[in-house]
Design a protein around this motif. Structure first.
Motif, mmCIF file in Angstrom:
data_model
loop_
_atom_site.group_PDB
_atom_site.id
_atom_site.type_symbol
_atom_site.label_atom_id
_atom_site.label_comp_id
_atom_site.label_asym_id
_atom_site.label_seq_id
_atom_site.Cartn_x
_atom_site.Cartn_y
_atom_site.Cartn_z
ATOM 1 N N LEU A 62 -30.909 44.662 76.547
ATOM 2 C CA LEU A 62 -30.255 43.985 75.965
ATOM 3 C C LEU A 62 -28.915 42.922 76.578
ATOM 4 C CD1 LEU A 62 -27.179 44.128 75.028
ATOM 5 C CD2 LEU A 62 -28.270 45.499 73.203
ATOM 6 N N VAL A 63 -28.873 41.802 76.773
ATOM 7 C CA VAL A 63 -28.234 40.481 78.246
ATOM 8 C C VAL A 63 -27.180 39.967 77.388
ATOM 9 C CG1 VAL A 63 -28.852 38.997 79.672
ATOM 10 C CG2 VAL A 63 -30.527 39.971 79.306
ATOM 11 N N ALA A 64 -25.940 39.676 78.322
ATOM 12 C CA ALA A 64 -25.145 39.198 78.032
ATOM 13 C C ALA A 64 -24.902 38.436 79.148
ATOM 14 C CB ALA A 64 -23.458 40.532 77.809
ATOM 15 N N VAL A 65 -24.381 37.268 78.313
ATOM 16 C CA VAL A 65 -23.451 35.947 79.282
ATOM 17 C C VAL A 65 -22.194 36.155 78.758
ATOM 18 C CG1 VAL A 65 -24.799 34.007 80.158
ATOM 19 C CG2 VAL A 65 -25.838 35.094 80.055
ATOM 20 N N ILE A 66 -21.333 36.367 80.179
ATOM 21 C CA ILE A 66 -19.842 36.050 79.978
ATOM 22 C C ILE A 66 -19.373 35.652 80.885
ATOM 23 C CG2 ILE A 66 -19.954 38.077 78.403
ATOM 24 C CD1 ILE A 66 -19.055 39.350 80.259
ATOM 25 N N ALA A 71 -14.810 39.959 80.403
ATOM 26 C CA ALA A 71 -15.115 42.012 80.709
ATOM 27 C C ALA A 71 -15.839 41.613 79.397
ATOM 28 C CB ALA A 71 -14.539 42.647 81.126
ATOM 29 N N LEU A 72 -16.827 41.858 79.576
ATOM 30 C CA LEU A 72 -17.357 42.486 78.312
ATOM 31 C C LEU A 72 -17.266 43.626 76.707
ATOM 32 C CD1 LEU A 72 -20.124 42.205 76.378
ATOM 33 C CD2 LEU A 72 -21.475 43.766 78.327
ATOM 34 N N ASP A 73 -16.983 42.906 76.067
ATOM 35 C CA ASP A 73 -16.756 44.301 74.758
ATOM 36 C C ASP A 73 -17.739 45.032 73.656
ATOM 37 O OD1 ASP A 73 -16.381 45.664 71.941
ATOM 38 O OD2 ASP A 73 -14.485 44.667 72.197
ATOM 39 N N LEU A 74 -18.244 46.281 74.547
ATOM 40 C CA LEU A 74 -19.615 47.057 73.931
ATOM 41 C C LEU A 74 -19.594 47.392 72.516
ATOM 42 C CD1 LEU A 74 -19.656 49.098 76.916
ATOM 43 C CD2 LEU A 74 -20.969 47.497 76.597
ATOM 44 N N PRO A 115 -33.166 40.517 73.666
ATOM 45 C CA PRO A 115 -32.308 39.854 73.086
ATOM 46 C C PRO A 115 -31.399 39.272 73.984
ATOM 47 C CG PRO A 115 -33.144 41.548 72.138
ATOM 48 C CD PRO A 115 -33.338 42.348 73.217
ATOM 49 N N THR A 116 -30.786 38.509 73.683
ATOM 50 C CA THR A 116 -29.495 37.611 74.510
ATOM 51 C C THR A 116 -28.317 36.825 74.473
ATOM 52 O OG1 THR A 116 -31.320 36.845 76.928
ATOM 53 C CG2 THR A 116 -29.228 35.657 76.379
ATOM 54 N N PHE A 117 -27.251 37.247 74.341
ATOM 55 C CA PHE A 117 -26.075 37.076 74.121
ATOM 56 C C PHE A 117 -25.154 36.499 74.726
ATOM 57 C CE2 PHE A 117 -28.320 40.698 71.753
ATOM 58 C CZ PHE A 117 -28.093 40.460 70.695
ATOM 59 N N ILE A 118 -24.482 35.144 74.198
ATOM 60 C CA ILE A 118 -23.779 34.277 75.402
ATOM 61 C C ILE A 118 -22.477 33.799 74.985
ATOM 62 C CG2 ILE A 118 -24.069 31.369 76.231
ATOM 63 C CD1 ILE A 118 -26.684 31.748 75.738
ATOM 64 N N ASP A 119 -21.480 34.008 75.813
ATOM 65 C CA ASP A 119 -20.405 33.909 75.167
ATOM 66 C C ASP A 119 -20.306 32.640 74.172
ATOM 67 O OD1 ASP A 119 -17.091 34.260 73.839
ATOM 68 O OD2 ASP A 119 -16.751 33.464 75.993
ATOM 69 N N THR A 120 -19.244 32.675 73.066
ATOM 70 C CA THR A 120 -18.499 31.488 72.216
ATOM 71 C C THR A 120 -18.270 30.743 72.851
ATOM 72 O OG1 THR A 120 -17.209 32.104 71.462
ATOM 73 C CG2 THR A 120 -19.440 32.745 70.360
ATOM 74 N N GLY A 121 -17.757 30.800 74.353
ATOM 75 C CA GLY A 121 -16.558 29.556 75.270
ATOM 76 C C GLY A 121 -18.253 29.033 75.959
ATOM 77 N N ALA A 122 -19.384 29.747 75.851
ATOM 78 C CA ALA A 122 -19.989 28.150 76.975
ATOM 79 C C ALA A 122 -20.520 27.393 75.707
ATOM 80 C CB ALA A 122 -21.449 28.886 76.958
ATOM 81 N N GLN A 123 -20.300 27.550 74.627
ATOM 82 C CA GLN A 123 -20.592 26.106 74.006
ATOM 83 C C GLN A 123 -19.912 24.526 74.093
ATOM 84 O OE1 GLN A 123 -21.469 27.068 69.593
ATOM 85 N NE2 GLN A 123 -20.059 28.823 70.276
ATOM 86 N N ASP A 124 -18.754 25.481 74.893
ATOM 87 C CA ASP A 124 -18.031 24.392 75.563
ATOM 88 C C ASP A 124 -18.085 23.240 76.526
ATOM 89 O OD1 ASP A 124 -16.502 24.665 72.277
ATOM 90 O OD2 ASP A 124 -15.000 25.461 73.380
ATOM 91 N N LEU A 125 -19.009 23.724 76.992
ATOM 92 C CA LEU A 125 -19.163 23.456 78.848
ATOM 93 C C LEU A 125 -20.084 22.515 78.682
ATOM 94 C CD1 LEU A 125 -19.125 27.096 80.244
ATOM 95 C CD2 LEU A 125 -16.977 25.427 80.459
ATOM 96 N N LYS A 126 -20.130 21.407 79.781
ATOM 97 C CA LYS A 126 -20.763 20.107 79.893
ATOM 98 C C LYS A 126 -22.183 20.988 80.486
ATOM 99 C CE LYS A 126 -21.458 16.862 82.678
ATOM 100 N NZ LYS A 126 -21.037 15.920 83.487
ATOM 101 N N ILE A 157 -18.716 37.638 72.617
ATOM 102 C CA ILE A 157 -18.529 39.439 72.540
ATOM 103 C C ILE A 157 -17.743 39.668 74.350
ATOM 104 C CG2 ILE A 157 -20.791 39.683 72.469
ATOM 105 C CD1 ILE A 157 -21.992 38.375 75.278
ATOM 106 N N LEU A 158 -16.399 39.018 73.804
ATOM 107 C CA LEU A 158 -15.672 39.542 74.710
ATOM 108 C C LEU A 158 -14.763 40.456 74.748
ATOM 109 C CD1 LEU A 158 -14.805 35.723 76.446
ATOM 110 C CD2 LEU A 158 -15.837 37.857 76.908
ATOM 111 N N ALA A 159 -13.986 41.433 75.931
ATOM 112 C CA ALA A 159 -13.258 42.502 75.097
ATOM 113 C C ALA A 159 -11.982 41.441 76.085
ATOM 114 C CB ALA A 159 -12.975 43.660 77.151
ATOM 115 N N ALA A 160 -10.862 41.870 74.723
ATOM 116 C CA ALA A 160 -8.861 41.549 75.372
ATOM 117 C C ALA A 160 -8.613 41.373 76.171
ATOM 118 C CB ALA A 160 -8.137 41.810 73.851
ATOM 119 N N GLU A 161 -8.572 39.842 76.443
ATOM 120 C CA GLU A 161 -8.122 40.152 78.053
ATOM 121 C C GLU A 161 -6.981 40.922 78.483
ATOM 122 O OE1 GLU A 161 -8.028 36.895 80.403
ATOM 123 O OE2 GLU A 161 -9.614 36.043 79.662
#
Length: 161
Positions: A62-66, A71-74, A115-126, A157-161
């Motif tokens: 599976l693919v994660a785009v962050i 960091a990715l939270d497994l 299966p591809t999962f893109i971090d929700t923050g990407a939705q706010d980008l142009k 899907i992001l790990a807490a900073e």
């Protein structure tokens, strides 16, 4: 005559679908293939996203785009992908699995549509900037177009900073 750049699978796929995109070339070295190094060379470092490939115990690859700095939270990606356990794909298996090499792995145009999962923050980008399928080349496109091309989902899907 200028040498014509060879098109990658990612660029071919974007062009076939008539999706608007922008190419960004950057200098790279074997020692610095990480997203943070790429971001330093770009005008909009917040838009740089990295492509990570993991393996779920039920789904397989599976693919994660962050974001490049994150960091990715497994555990989170295991939950959203309906796996009990997810671990990172070993780098030696990356090319055989995806068709891409480390430092040039695009979420678009892999050997198979995983299966591809893109971090929700990407939705706010142009524009989201991801690898265009080879080292030294990135592509920027609308997050919705990336979602369409990868049949992905926006998820947390992001790990807490």
């Amino acid at each position: 005559m200028a040498k014509k750049m060879q098109k990658t699978n990612a660029i071919r796929l974007v062009e076939q679908r008539k999706i608007k995109y922008q190419e960004y070339a950057y200098a790279w070295s074997e020692d610095h293939l990480d997203a943070a190094t790429v971001a330093e060379q770009m005008d909009d470092p917040q838009a740089i996203y990295k492509t990570l490939v993991a393996v779920g115990n039920k789904t397989g690859p599976l693919v994660a785009v962050i974001p490049g700095h994150a960091a990715l939270d497994l555990k989170k990606i295991a939950k959203v992908s309906q796996n009990k356990k997810v671990e990172m794909l070993h780098v030696k298996d990356l090319e055989e699995t995806t068709g891409y090499i480390r430092g040039g792995c695009s979420p678009i145009g892999m050997k198979k549509l995983f299966p591809t999962f893109i971090d929700t923050g990407a939705q706010d980008l142009k524009e989201i900037i991801v690898s265009a399928g080879k080292r030294g080349l990135q592509m920027g496109l609308a997050p919705e177009d990336l979602l369409l091309l990868t049949k992905g989902k926006f998820v947390d899907i992001l790990a807490a900073e």
